[in-house]
Motif scaffolding. Structure first.
Motif, PDB file in Angstrom:
ATOM      1  N   ARG A  41       0.806  22.178 -19.080  1.00 49.81           N
ATOM      2  CA  ARG A  41       0.939  23.405 -19.867  1.00 49.81           C
ATOM      3  C   ARG A  41       2.366  23.952 -19.809  1.00 49.81           C
ATOM      4  N   SER A  42       3.138  23.527 -18.828  1.00 46.18           N
ATOM      5  CA  SER A  42       4.478  24.079 -18.597  1.00 46.18           C
ATOM      6  C   SER A  42       5.496  23.421 -19.518  1.00 46.18           C
ATOM      7  N   ASP A  43       6.490  24.199 -19.922  1.00 51.23           N
ATOM      8  CA  ASP A  43       7.542  23.623 -20.753  1.00 51.23           C
ATOM      9  C   ASP A  43       8.692  23.115 -19.872  1.00 51.23           C
ATOM     10  N   THR A  44       9.678  22.501 -20.510  1.00 46.91           N
ATOM     11  CA  THR A  44      10.777  21.872 -19.777  1.00 46.91           C
ATOM     12  C   THR A  44      11.544  22.875 -18.930  1.00 46.91           C
ATOM     13  N   ASP A  45      11.765  24.070 -19.452  1.00 42.15           N
ATOM     14  CA  ASP A  45      12.508  25.084 -18.703  1.00 42.15           C
ATOM     15  C   ASP A  45      11.769  25.487 -17.432  1.00 42.15           C
TER      16      ASP A  45
END
Length: 235
Positions: A72-76
Motif C-alpha cells: 500500500r506504501s508509495d516509493t517516498d
C-alpha cells in the motif's frame, strides 16, 4: 563506535538464518516475508543488516502490518526506511507490479465465469495494495466463457469514472454477449458508494439497448467483496 550487534553482517549469521543459503538449501517457500525481502534489497544501511531493514519495511504501515501495508506504501514512504534508497525503493515497486501481473495470468480465454466469488477471488489478489481505483471488465460469450479481460479505466484515490460508452466500445470489439465489471476501493471497504450504484444502473440500461447484458458489478476491498447482482441491483 559500533556495538557488536551493529557490526554483525549477513555472513556472521548462522547458516540457518542466512536468507541466501536458506533459500538455496531449503527452497524459497521456507523463507519468511522478511527473509525474502532481505534477498531483494541485498544490503541495509551502514551498521544495519538487510534483514533488519526488511523487518522495518513490514512495519511501515501500523494499520496494515506485513506485506499488505508495504504494498500500500508509495516509493517516498518506502525510502524513509533506513537502508532503502531510491534504487531499492524502485526495485521493490517493480517486484510488487510483477506480482500483480503474474496473478493476472489466472484468467485465460475459455475460462467459465461461475459466479461473483470466482471473479472476486482473482481480483482481490490482483488489486490489493493499489492506491487508486481501477475498473476491469470481463467479456463473456454465450456460455459465460471468458473472451477477454481488460482494464477499462484508472481513477483517483477515491473514485474512478466509468463511462458506459467506453465500456461498450470494448465489449463490442470483444464480441461480448455479456460483461462483468469489477473495481476496487483503495480504502479496503467493499461497500458500494452511491456513485457505484448510479453508474451501474446507467451501464446496465445502455447494455439493454445494445443487447449486451451487465451480469454483475463487483466491488472488491481488503479480503471482502460486494456483488451488486447478489444485492439485487441487477435482477
Amino acid at each position: 563506535m559500533n556495538t557488536a550487534h551493529d557490526s554483525i553482517t549477513m555472513k556472521d549469521l548462522p547458516i540457518s538464518e542466512q536468507p541466501y543459503e536458506k533459500c538455496e538449501q531449503y527452497g524459497s517457500r521456507s523463507l519468511s516475508d522478511a527473509e525474502l525481502l532481505a534477498i531483494i534489497i541485498r544490503s541495509g544501511a551502514k551498521g544495519k543488516r538487510a534483514l533488519e531493514s526488511a523487518y522495518s519495511l513490514l512495519q511501515l504501515d501500523p494499520d496494515h502490518p506485513g506485506l499488505e501495508g508495504l504494498m500500500r506504501s508509495d516509493t517516498d514512504q518506502i525510502r524513509r526506511i533506513s537502508g532503502i534508497g531510491r534504487v531499492k525503493a524502485i526495485q521493490l515497486e517493480a517486484v510488487f507490479e510483477l506480482s500483480r501481473r503474474i496473478s493476472a495470468c489466472g484468467l485465460t480465454p475459455g475460462l467459465r465465469f461461475t459466479g461473483p466469488r470466482s471473479a472476486a477471488d482473482y481480483f482481490m489478489s490482483r488489486l490489493r495494495g493499489l492506491q487508486q481505483e481501477e475498473v476491469h471488465m470481463i467479456s463473456l460469450d454465450t456460455k459465460n466463457q471468458l473472451i477477454r479481460e481488460r482494464t477499462v479505466t484508472r481513477g483517483t484515490v477515491d473514485r474512478s469514472l466509468i463511462s458506459p460508452r467506453e465500456v461498450y466500445i470494448h465489449a463490442l470489439r470483444d464480441g461480448a454477449v455479456s460483461i462483468v465489471l469489477v473495481h476496487n476501493h483503495p480504502s479496503g471497504d467493499c461497500t458500494p458508494s452511491s456513485q457505484d450504484l448510479e453508474s451501474t444502473l446507467q451501464i446496465a440500461q445502455a447494455g439493454q439497448l445494445l443487447g449486451i447484458r451487465l451480469l454483475d458489478h463487483i466491488v472488491v476491498g481488503e479480503h471482502c467483496f460486494t456483488s451488486l447482482y447478489e444485492q439485487g441491483y441487477l435482477k
